[in-house]
Scaffold this motif. Structure first.
Motif, PDB file in Angstrom:
ATOM      1  N   ASN A   4      -7.417   0.747  -5.761  1.00 33.63           N
ATOM      2  CA  ASN A   4      -7.662   2.034  -5.118  1.00 33.63           C
ATOM      3  C   ASN A   4      -7.892   3.067  -6.218  1.00 33.63           C
ATOM      4  O   ASN A   4      -7.124   3.120  -7.189  1.00 33.63           O
ATOM      5  CB  ASN A   4      -6.481   2.413  -4.236  1.00 33.63           C
ATOM      6  N   CYS A  64       0.852  -1.186   0.000  1.00 33.52           N
ATOM      7  CA  CYS A  64       0.000   0.000   0.000  1.00 33.52           C
ATOM      8  C   CYS A  64       0.891   1.241   0.000  1.00 33.52           C
ATOM      9  O   CYS A  64       2.054   1.183   0.403  1.00 33.52           O
ATOM     10  CB  CYS A  64      -0.890   0.037   1.239  1.00 33.52           C
ATOM     11  N   CYS A 122      -7.102   0.061   9.200  1.00 28.82           N
ATOM     12  CA  CYS A 122      -6.889  -1.194   8.478  1.00 28.82           C
ATOM     13  C   CYS A 122      -6.093  -2.205   9.298  1.00 28.82           C
ATOM     14  O   CYS A 122      -5.066  -1.863   9.873  1.00 28.82           O
ATOM     15  CB  CYS A 122      -6.141  -0.906   7.182  1.00 28.82           C
ATOM     16  N   VAL A 141      -0.518   3.153   5.137  1.00 27.11           N
ATOM     17  CA  VAL A 141      -1.474   2.274   5.818  1.00 27.11           C
ATOM     18  C   VAL A 141      -2.608   3.115   6.408  1.00 27.11           C
ATOM     19  O   VAL A 141      -2.370   4.047   7.176  1.00 27.11           O
ATOM     20  CB  VAL A 141      -0.785   1.448   6.925  1.00 27.11           C
ATOM     21  N   CYS A 142      -3.824   2.801   6.037  1.00 25.84           N
ATOM     22  CA  CYS A 142      -4.973   3.560   6.546  1.00 25.84           C
ATOM     23  C   CYS A 142      -5.147   3.260   8.044  1.00 25.84           C
ATOM     24  O   CYS A 142      -4.917   2.140   8.488  1.00 25.84           O
ATOM     25  CB  CYS A 142      -6.230   3.178   5.797  1.00 25.84           C
ATOM     26  N   ARG A 201      -7.895   8.594   3.630  1.00 25.60           N
ATOM     27  CA  ARG A 201      -7.776   8.100   2.256  1.00 25.60           C
ATOM     28  C   ARG A 201      -7.032   9.098   1.385  1.00 25.60           C
ATOM     29  O   ARG A 201      -6.950  10.281   1.709  1.00 25.60           O
ATOM     30  CB  ARG A 201      -9.166   7.833   1.664  1.00 25.60           C
ATOM     31  N   GLY A 206      -4.230  -5.173   1.123  1.00 21.47           N
ATOM     32  CA  GLY A 206      -3.314  -4.443   0.292  1.00 21.47           C
ATOM     33  C   GLY A 206      -3.967  -3.745  -0.898  1.00 21.47           C
ATOM     34  O   GLY A 206      -5.167  -3.574  -0.956  1.00 21.47           O
ATOM     35  N   THR A 207      -3.108  -3.368  -1.789  1.00 19.19           N
ATOM     36  CA  THR A 207      -3.552  -2.595  -2.946  1.00 19.19           C
ATOM     37  C   THR A 207      -3.004  -3.206  -4.231  1.00 19.19           C
ATOM     38  O   THR A 207      -1.957  -2.782  -4.725  1.00 19.19           O
ATOM     39  CB  THR A 207      -3.096  -1.130  -2.810  1.00 19.19           C
TER      40      THR A 207
HETATM   41  S1  SF4 Z   1      -5.283   0.967   1.129  1.00 16.57           S
HETATM   42 FE1  SF4 Z   1      -6.715  -0.622   1.681  1.00 16.57          FE
HETATM   43  S2  SF4 Z   1      -5.456  -2.349   2.236  1.00 16.57           S
HETATM   44 FE2  SF4 Z   1      -4.118  -0.597   2.154  1.00 16.57          FE
HETATM   45  S3  SF4 Z   1      -4.045   0.133   4.202  1.00 16.57           S
HETATM   46 FE3  SF4 Z   1      -5.698   1.244   3.254  1.00 16.57          FE
HETATM   47  S4  SF4 Z   1      -7.501  -0.012   3.657  1.00 16.57           S
HETATM   48 FE4  SF4 Z   1      -5.744  -1.261   4.109  1.00 16.57          FE
END
Ligand code: SF4
Ligand SMILES: Nc1nc2c(ncn2[C@@H]2O[C@H](COP(=O)(O)OP(=O)(O)OP(=O)(O)O)[C@@H](O)[C@H]2O)c(=O)[nH]1
Ligand SMILES: C[S@@+](CC[C@H](N)C(=O)[O-])C[C@H]1O[C@@H](n2cnc3c(N)ncnc32)[C@H](O)[C@@H]1O
Ligand SMILES: [Mg+2]
Lengths: 392, 600
Positions: free
Chosen positions: A114, A33, A40, A36-37, A151, A80-81
């Motif tokens: 994403n 990613c 998450c 990291v959100c 985000r 993940g992404t």
């Molecule tokens: S982008 Fe999606 S998978 Fe990655 S940290 Fe954020 S929520 Fe989690």
């Protein structure tokens, strides 16, 4: 796999739900990613992009170690992404899987993406690599909510991403939405759901924001930051259900709605207690009658695969009575519920089961047990876990 | 066998936390009873609960060897006693095994309520009292003032009061000499038939009942056949010995000696604390005075969470009673909680400790109901009943009169708090008795109060109003008629007997209101709305609702890690096992006590 005409079959039909049990599917985890959100708790890393090459080779190696299986009906790249992984790497992994198992004609191949990563070019390359379905982490169409969630995209990115995916030929498009972010009002949530409907996507997932242990969000809440309000979340869920139903979406699982013909086969297979392969760090699968989990930490995962070994962190055979409870445990999340069997019989004979029936949380009709109040599913699941072969 | 002239038996008595157990440490050290390696703080507080809470719950006895300045060897039997008012029965039993008492007073805090209460117990028992100030190392210590206070309580001169620090050991040598010189040696008759007082006991899984005894007259030899006078039980004295504090077997115990006796008896009810041991042949006929039965102050129901544990609970209570002579109990049935026992306690701390000991030492999972005092009811047909549980109260129409227990409460306080204490006591229906100065700055206030007003949160209120400076002691003072009513609680329309309580009519409405509010917070949301009502004889006086839980599902995305999710739900299920089903409502076990822990 044989089902009725895939374009008209209702996502919540019992036949669809049960037949998915015989699908052959696989999950591929992509942990990378950008950041990291805060909410998450998936197996993710940020700032380790230099490992992408090694990771691709490890995935290919792990796929190579898997036991033979028939051609796969569905493949799911989750994160993940995955959208940050690059179309070439994704194509390479799809290729490795094709070589190992083959893909059945018309196989569903999904990736999570994403919105900020998405371009028409990426979309085109992915379609060329065999992807048919994309699940966008839209989360919300409210800018303050997106910011609160940490985000990196804004609502217009989602609109652009959906448009590009459609133009480039994705057969099925999903939006993930999160509700109940502290500060989000019921009105703001209504706008989010309406925006998703207006985009005419094929599939919508609505998740209640969950405070997962060990995340920055949970630490903030422990220090006194506002937590999601479960009653407001219940209102928001009910509103989404109403709006989506009116727009022709059918709820087929607690959090998932689809237009006819667009239920996610990979998901259906998992909930039908179907077997699925799993590759990548932290991935979990179900094969040869056992549920297994891969090593979650990326470095440890890579090292193990590079030593030529299967990167398992745990494996637990599911058989006999446990398998029956497992079938109910995964299957009751579906709107179609589960077909009668010894577990259902035990449930109906148990004190807690009868209570839930009386309270109208579940219903038993036409040879199936169904949860009629999806928001109370876990109360039913706990009762299931307590069942013994002879009643309560 | 030690000649009586060389024996000194004494208890250490004091208000709570004045340093009895710490002083015992110093005495054990100074006399070499315990090696440096075995030493730890308050080493005689050996129960886990005592160590966790930092208080003494059980009196402990230990035999010390001391060579005095006169060059003679002496045997000192020390009994460390608890200071908390709930355990005063331990103190009175200990005193009955001694000729002297060391009255310890914190040199900073001064004389407190249990200092007085315990001093009076020792005086009544005809014991020689050695007064001493402890903690003189503290910067806040005021030995001159406190010595005055002590002298005014027990008589004598302030100069006679010893100055000690159990922390530094200062004064301990002088104390040992004073014990030898001031405590009278025992004066039993070695030729008379054996008479030994059972002053404590416990149950050992391998050896059966172990008795702690004080020999008064005669000699007990190992192997001899003995008889317990009250129960008539006859046994062989398999093993006798001393506690040093480890058990050390001995061939005989002579008059004045304190030790243990193991007969291998496994039938618990054959042994009673307070009984007299004699020899089976040519034994004594006349038992020693024994002990007055303790009078419970509060009663509470104790129920197993799982109904099948009822017999285990009975056995645990029998065994625990051996080690806690103040515990009384009888079977009780509750509609909400099933089969259990109504237990009588000397106070709320005692109640809490008993419940914890039952759970820890006997592996039980228990629900306790809210405590209640015992009422006396005269029915319209002239019957007299003792009502120990609100659920046993007859219908209002059948009651001619209810009387409630009163206590005489003694409050010791710095003079400046007299006003606020008077207010507090008045709000608790108290009646002022006398008021006296102790020393120059502190006042002893005497009150008559309903026990129910004292036993619950009175002490906390007293402490907070006086910044911790006031202390309290109380003793039963008969019954008085009162205007009392039963407040019932209905959950989901069904009365729950375990939640009923008896309160004064003037306070009933407010009480009911607080009770339902409290329960609304204690009862978790269920799958349906749960109305909670308070009622007096069918008339609803308060109502709250626990709204139905609307969301109980985790939003795990895609397939989800099935194994992990299962584990999570399993853990949630475990949490539910601490719940009791009352009708169709899940009630957390703590709620049964917590709900009624509102101040009245
Ligand atoms: S982008 Fe999606 S998978 Fe990655 S940290 Fe954020 S929520 Fe989690
Ligand atoms: N400064 C100082 N502290 C002391 C002294 N004696 C005891 N204490 C402290 O006072 C506290 C209470 O000591 P204990 O020995 O447990 O008191 P106790 O009288 O046995 O208490 P209960 O048995 O519960 O009534 C502990 O924290 C001791 O460390 C002393 O002489 N000086
Ligand atoms: C595997 S995640 C990651 C997908 C993608 N990386 C993203 O973040 O958009 C899939 C979905 O789970 C949901 N999700 C993740 N964490 C969540 C949480 N703590 N509470 C509720 N939903 C969550 C989000 O909607 C997310 O899109
Ligand atoms: Mg102590």
């Amino acid at each position: 796999m044989s089902t009725a005409d895939p374009t008209t079959v209702r996502p919540d039909s019992p036949e669809l739900a049960d037949s998915a049990a015989s699908a052959a599917t696989a999950y591929v985890h992509v942990p990378f990613c950008a950041r990291v959100c805060p909410y998450c708790d998936f197996a993710v890393v940020a700032g380790r992009d230099e490992l992408m090459g090694r990771y691709t080779r490890a995935l290919a190696a792990e796929v190579g170690m898997a036991r033979d299986w028939r051609p796969l009906d569905a493949l799911y790249f989750g994160g993940g992404t995955p959208s940050r992984f690059g179309s070439q790497r994704l194509a390479g992994v799809v290729e490795a899987i094709r070589r190992r198992f083959q893909l059945a004609p018309g196989a569903e191949v999904t990736l999570e993406a994403n919105p900020e990563d998405w371009t028409p070019q990426l979309a085109a390359e992915l379609v060329a690599a065999g992807f048919t379905r994309v699940s966008f982490g839209a989360q919300s169409f409210s800018t303050p909510v997106l910011l609160a969630l940490g985000r990196r995209h804004l609502p217009p990115d989602v609109i652009a991403a959906v448009t590009a995916a459609r133009t480039e030929g994705f057969a099925s498009i999903n939006l993930d939405l999160i509700f109940g972010t502290p500060g989000e009002t019921i009105e703001s949530w209504r706008e989010t759901v309406e925006a998703a409907i207006a985009l005419e996507v094929d599939h919508v997932s609505c998740y209640a924001l969950t405070v997962e242990k060990g995340t920055p969000l949970s630490r903030a809440v422990a220090r006194g930051a506002p937590a999601p309000d479960p009653d407001l979340q219940a209102d928001q869920y009910e509103l989404a259900a109403e709006l989506l139903a009116a727009a022709g979406y059918v709820r087929y699982e607690v959090s998932n709605w689809a237009r006819p013909g667009h239920a996610c086969l990979y998901n259906l297979a998992v909930w039908a207690q179907g077997e699925y392969e799993a590759f990548g760090n932290g991935a979990h699968g179900f094969r040869h009658g056992a549920r297994f989990r891969n090593i979650r930490r990326l470095d440890a995962y890579l090292q193990r695969v590079e030593e030529g070994e299967l990167p398992r962190a745990g494996e637990e055979p599911v058989s006999g009575w446990d398998a029956e409870l497992d079938r109910m445990f995964v299957g009751l999340r579906r709107a179609a519920g589960v077909a009668d069997g010894p577990g259902v019989e035990a449930f109906l004979g148990s004190e807690e089961g009868r209570r839930l029936l009386e309270l109208g949380v579940v219903e038993h009709a036409r040879g199936r047990l169904r949860v009629t109040q999806p928001l109370l599913t876990d109360a039913v699941e706990r009762a299931v876990l307590s069942l013994t072969p002879r009643g309560p | 066998m030690t000649p009586q002239a060389r024996i000194r038996n004494f208890s250490i008595i004091a208000h709570i936390d004045h340093g009895k157990s710490t002083l015992a440490d110093r005495l054990l050290e100074r006399t070499g009873a315990i090696s440096e390696r075995e030493m730890r703080e308050q080493v005689l507080d050996s129960m886990d609960l005592e160590r966790e809470r930092g208080i003494t719950i059980k009196a402990q006895t230990v035999r010390l060897h001391y060579t005095a300045a006169d060059g003679q060897d002496y045997v000192l039997n020390l009994i460390d006693t608890p200071g908390h008012v709930d355990f005063s029965y331990e103190v009175s039993r200990s005193l009955a095994a001694c000729e002297g008492a060391l009255l310890l007073v914190d040199a900073a805090q001064g004389v407190q309520a249990q200092t007085l209460a315990n001093a009076y117990l020792a005086i009544e028992g005809g014991l020689e009292i050695i007064p001493a100030l402890n903690k003189i190392d503290l910067p806040a210590a005021d030995p001159d003032r406190v010595a005055e206070e002590v002298a005014s309580v027990i008589g004598g001169e302030p100069e006679e009061v010893l100055l000690l620090s159990a922390k530094t050991g200062e004064g301990v040598d002088e104390l040992l000499e004073r014990i030898v010189s001031d405590v009278p040696p025992p004066a039993g008759d070695p030729e008379a038939p054996l008479r030994a007082l059972v002053f404590d006991s416990y149950y050992d899984a391998y050896r059966g009942v172990v008795c702690y005894i004080r020999v008064v007259d005669g000699v007990l030899a190992a192997g001899e056949r003995v008889r317990f006078i009250a129960t008539g039980d006859e046994q062989d004295a398999d093993e006798i010995g001393f506690l040093t504090p480890k058990a050390v077997p001995a061939a005989s115990l002579g008059p004045g000696e304190v030790g243990y006796l193991i007969t291998g008896e496994k039938e618990i009810d054959k042994i009673k604390v307070g009984d007299t041991v004699t020899t089976a042949r040519r034994g004594a006929v006349e038992p020693l005075p024994g002990y007055a039965e303790p009078k419970p102050m509060v009663y509470s129901g104790i129920f197993p969470t799982e109904g099948d544990d009822f017999e285990d609970l009975r056995e645990a209570l029998e065994k625990l009673s051996l080690n806690d002579a103040s515990l009384v109990w009888e079977p009780e049935t509750s509609k909400a909680l099933g089969f259990g026992f109504r237990c009588g306690f000397l106070g709320l701390l005692h109640m809490e400790i008993v419940r914890e000991r039952l759970e820890r030492e006997y592996g039980l999972d228990l629900v306790a109901t809210a405590p209640s005092v015992a009422y006396r009811v005269t029915t319209t047909d002239g019957q007299e009943l003792e009502v120990r549980s609100p659920q046993d109260l007859p219908e209002p129409a059948k009651i001619a009169e209810i009387a409630e227990p009163y206590v005489r409460a003694m409050i010791l306080t710095p003079a400046e708090y007299v006003g606020t204490i008077m207010e507090l006591v008045q709000s608790r229906r108290g009646e002022m008795g006398s008021m006296n100065y102790v020393g120059t700055e502190r006042v002893e206030m005497d009150y008559q109060l309903p026990l129910a007003e004292v036993v619950f949160d009175f002490f906390d209120q007293l402490k907070s109003r006086t910044r911790g400076y006031a202390s309290l002691d109380y003793e039963p003072a008969g019954y008085r008629p009162s205007d009392l009513v039963k407040v019932d609680v209905l959950l989901n329309g069904q009365p729950v007997d375990a939640f009923s309580s008896i309160v004064h009519r003037d306070k009933a409405y407010e009480y009911g209101k607080r009770m339902v509010e409290r329960l609304r917070e204690l009862i978790p949301r269920q799958l349906f709305d749960v109305p909670i009502q308070a009622a007096i004889g069918g008339r609803i006086i308060a109502r709250e609702t626990v709204k139905a839980r609307r969301k109980d599902v985790l939003a795990k995305c895609y397939g989800g890690d099935v194994t992990r999710k299962k584990k999570l739900l399993e853990r949630q299920k475990e949490g539910k096992r601490r719940m009791k089903m009352v009708g169709s409502v899940e009630v957390p076990q703590e709620a049964f006590v917590e709900a009624l822990r509102v101040d009245r």
